[in-house]
Design a protein around this motif. Sequence first.
Motif, short mmCIF file in Angstrom:
data_model
loop_
_atom_site.label_atom_id
_atom_site.label_comp_id
_atom_site.label_asym_id
_atom_site.label_seq_id
_atom_site.Cartn_x
_atom_site.Cartn_y
_atom_site.Cartn_z
N TYR A 4 -1.44 4.47 -0.83
CA TYR A 4 -2.26 4.91 0.30
C TYR A 4 -1.39 5.55 1.38
CZ TYR A 4 -5.26 4.65 4.44
OH TYR A 4 -5.97 4.95 5.58
N ASP A 50 -7.15 6.92 -3.80
CA ASP A 50 -7.03 7.72 -2.58
C ASP A 50 -6.93 9.22 -2.85
OD1 ASP A 50 -6.94 5.46 -0.75
OD2 ASP A 50 -4.99 5.03 -1.64
N GLY A 81 0.79 -1.23 0.00
CA GLY A 81 0.00 0.00 0.00
C GLY A 81 0.81 1.27 0.00
#
Length: 338
Positions: free
Chosen positions: A207, A242, A204
Amino acid sequence: MLEYCIMLNKKSLSEADIIAKYIRPAIIDAGWQENRIRQEFSFTNGRVFVKGKKTIRGEKKRADILLYYKQNIPIAVVEAKDNNHSISDGIQQALGYAETLDLPVAISSNGDGWQIHYRKNCNSITEETRGLNQFPTFNEIYQCYKIYKGIETREEERINSQDYYYDGSGMTPRYYQQIAINRTVEAVSKGQQRILLVMATGTGKTYTSFQIIYRLWRSGTKKRILFLVDRTNLIDQTNRGDFKHFGDTLTVVRKKKIDKAFEIYLALYQGLTNYDEDADAYKEFSPDFFDLVVVDECHRGSAADDSEWRKILEYFSNATQIGMTATPKKRPAAFRVK
């Protein structure tokens, strides 16, 4: 006789009962707010073991109680045992969790009192035992946290206390993302200009970088930000994912067209360079336009000393630059700490 009965009854209680009847009430009595106390926090799913053609998941890691400065900034862990154990029997487990979660204070209890371990000299002593009604106050542990993290000024404290972004979906960073986000924000708050963030594929990074950028942007620490990638699909995924939460403060640089009215910019390296020094699109910005440049997969084109892409980073050299990578065979020259 009454005291004997009470002691006997306490010995018969489960660990969960010890937490409910003694440990949590004592923490609250010490002045801790309910929203700073979290029970049964699972932070790993357990290690995967391969045996022949089968895979077996190991035991989850679960902290009995985490104490927070604010959401996603934990500052201490409490490990509970039933009353047939001694006060200190959980301290090694608590220390293991504190190391994994990057916390300064590890505490163990059996409902009779507290064994408290302070990591990295955040207190004048390393370890102490206290009675049940002497649990450390929020202020005590928060001061330890600041020493442990090297937070020295009010400005550093202000930047590091900036909230994460929450969209109401319940999504929060995983523990390793949380550590990466917090450590990066801490480094920026101390004035570090070149930061390399290493995270394995699938953990991730986008993110994580979003939360870093969001916190630095919301705190006003970094006002104009460039996020660089080297593939078109990454731009599209990032913009739809995001980064959509930046709303109309964000723009995607397309076809080398520059609009200086935005605060957050997503761009391909190729979208800013023409391989012609007289026509390079990034030069339409002043060298001081961006406060922060974040480079995804920085081990690729931006790492080479003679790369055309590298010229973008050199042009914006006054900005803080954060490189993200999963394969740091060597520290990319552009992100050596200066």
